[in-house]
Scaffold this motif. Structure first.
Motif, PDB file in Angstrom:
ATOM      1  N   GLU A 223      29.399  34.675  46.503  1.00 14.21           N
ATOM      2  CA  GLU A 223      30.868  34.730  46.432  1.00 14.21           C
ATOM      3  C   GLU A 223      31.492  33.413  46.873  1.00 14.21           C
ATOM      4  OE1 GLU A 223      32.210  38.255  48.482  1.00 14.21           O
ATOM      5  OE2 GLU A 223      31.340  39.556  46.921  1.00 14.21           O
ATOM      6  N   ALA A 244      30.562  36.035  39.626  1.00  6.73           N
ATOM      7  CA  ALA A 244      30.734  36.434  41.037  1.00  6.73           C
ATOM      8  C   ALA A 244      32.087  37.123  41.226  1.00  6.73           C
ATOM      9  CB  ALA A 244      30.620  35.220  41.951  1.00  6.73           C
ATOM     10  N   SER A 247      32.004  40.672  39.762  1.00  4.74           N
ATOM     11  CA  SER A 247      31.285  41.614  40.631  1.00  4.74           C
ATOM     12  C   SER A 247      32.159  42.010  41.820  1.00  4.74           C
ATOM     13  CB  SER A 247      29.994  40.996  41.175  1.00  4.74           C
ATOM     14  OG  SER A 247      29.229  40.505  40.134  1.00  4.74           O
ATOM     15  N   LYS A 248      32.796  41.013  42.390  1.00  7.24           N
ATOM     16  CA  LYS A 248      33.630  41.275  43.577  1.00  7.24           C
ATOM     17  C   LYS A 248      34.762  42.260  43.239  1.00  7.24           C
ATOM     18  CE  LYS A 248      35.821  39.060  47.461  1.00  7.24           C
ATOM     19  NZ  LYS A 248      36.403  37.865  48.042  1.00  7.24           N
ATOM     20  N   GLU A 249      35.375  42.018  42.094  1.00  7.67           N
ATOM     21  CA  GLU A 249      36.466  42.884  41.631  1.00  7.67           C
ATOM     22  C   GLU A 249      35.979  44.328  41.498  1.00  7.67           C
ATOM     23  OE1 GLU A 249      38.620  42.287  37.620  1.00  7.67           O
ATOM     24  OE2 GLU A 249      38.775  40.410  38.754  1.00  7.67           O
ATOM     25  N   ASN A 253      28.392  43.105  45.212  1.00 11.33           N
ATOM     26  CA  ASN A 253      28.092  41.775  45.722  1.00 11.33           C
ATOM     27  C   ASN A 253      27.085  41.082  44.795  1.00 11.33           C
ATOM     28  OD1 ASN A 253      26.726  39.670  47.181  1.00 11.33           O
ATOM     29  ND2 ASN A 253      27.734  40.440  49.016  1.00 11.33           N
TER      30      ASN A 253
END
Ligand code: NAD
Length: 323
Positions: A223, A244, A247-249, A253
């Motif tokens: 991230e 990244a 994925s975070k949204e 992780n």
């Protein structure tokens, strides 16, 4: 917390008989390669890693201009456990001052490394990033010098490392069988680049153990993103950044996904991740245990693979042209 759900799996390394934890502790961050790390944090990270079942620690005189070896040595000593409970690999031929794969230099190098590591022997000594030297010198001079170190009991096994995959076949095709015990490849078995896979049948046929480093693509699949010095193209960097962010949204992780991807290939004996804090150690051990218990997050993985598709297997130049 990782310790409550078990320890990381051990996998046999080629014909060596060594049983490495499938998550290996990459100690380049202890040389401040990814930013400053205090000695206390380093010691605590190594202690927590060992407690959670990580038994394999990799360093080099090159990382932080010998700092990584010194800090790792101190951290291992602080464990206060018998020497045969952990496996240490270091390297030779690459230094802050440059490359030197001569027999004379690598022979002196191991004594210097052992002093910094406060050890009597290392389990594996690897010629570091051989694409920057003459591969014929590696075959004819460096590896024979390492064999003498093996006979002297200073090292147990011999390895070679580097980025372009062709270096491994070049050397392994030219040395007597059983001379090179292990290869360490990096940035070629992660979600964005899985080209190491094609080489595995060849390595298996030679009885050579496989270590794969940099599952997070040296920070691309994190991230917080890669360090300034990262050699990837701006296109590769920006696509990884988008993956990244996606994925975070989604509440996932990317680093966990990436580590689990690398760990899923059981032909890889150990996946070396660079770690510099107790938190990272615990996250990475948890990722391995969760993978063993529940398998991969296939849905997110295929979405991330689709984002990375335009840069799949894109790499960067490394080393000198061989004639
Ligand atoms: P890596 O892909 O393991 O990434 C390391 C980076 O990711 C560091 O910034 C680390 O702090 C961070 N990180 C680790 N766990 C994380 C987590 N859970 N969440 C977010 N960030 C996390 O790259 P690397 O450190 O270059 O490779 C691992 C190790 O492999 C090295 O330390 C070294 O021992 C070895 N290696 C060897 C060679 C070689 O021999 N030529 C090349 C590369 C790596």
């Amino acid at each position: 917390m990782a310790s409550s759900v078990g320890k990381v799996e051990l996998r046999t390394l080629g014909n060596t008989g060594l049983k490495l934890s499938c998550v290996g502790f990459g100690a380049s961050p202890l040389g401040n390669v990814f930013g400053p790390v205090s000695e206390d944090d380093a010691i605590a990270s190594v202690r927590q890693a060992f407690r959670l079942g990580i038994n394999f620690f990799d360093t080099s005189p090159y990382y932080g201009g010998t700092l990584s070896e010194k800090v790792l040595g101190k951290s291992l000593k602080a464990l206060g456990v018998p020497r045969n409970e952990y496996i240490v690999s270091t390297k030779c031929g690459r230094y802050a001052e440059g490359f030197d794969f001569s027999a004379d230099r690598v022979t002196r190098s191991i004594d210097e490394s052992l002093a910094r590591l406060q050890l009597d022997y290392v389990d594996i000594l690897q010629c570091h990033d051989i694409e920057f030297g003459s591969l014929d010198q590696i075959v004819n001079e460096t590896i024979p010098a390492l064999q003498k170190l093996k006979e002297a009991g200073k090292i147990r096994f011999i390895g070679i490392t580097g980025l372009p995959l062709g270096i491994f076949t070049y050397v392994l095709d030219r040395v007597p069988p059983g001379t090179v015990d292990v290869i360490l490849s990096y940035c070629h078995y992660s979600i964005n680049d899985s080209t190491l896979d094609d080489l595995i049948p060849y390595l298996k046929s030679k009885g050579v153990g496989v270590i794969s480093a940099s599952p997070l693509a040296m920070g691309l699949l994190t991230e917080s993103g890669p360090p300034e010095w990262h050699p990837a193209s701006s296109e590769l960097k920006s696509v990884c950044k988008a993956a990244a962010a996606y994925s975070k949204e989604k509440g996932k992780n990317i680093s966990k996904l990436a580590l689990q991807y690398s760990l899923s290939n059981k032909d890889i004996s150990s996946v070396l991740v660079g770690m510099n804090s107790i938190r990272q150690v615990e996250e990475n051990v948890s990722a391995a245990i969760e993978l063993a218990n529940n398998g991969k997050d296939e849905e997110t993985l295929s979405e991330v693979e689709a984002i990375l598709e335009p840069v799949k297997n894109q790499t960067w130049p490394s080393g000198i042209q061989q004639s």
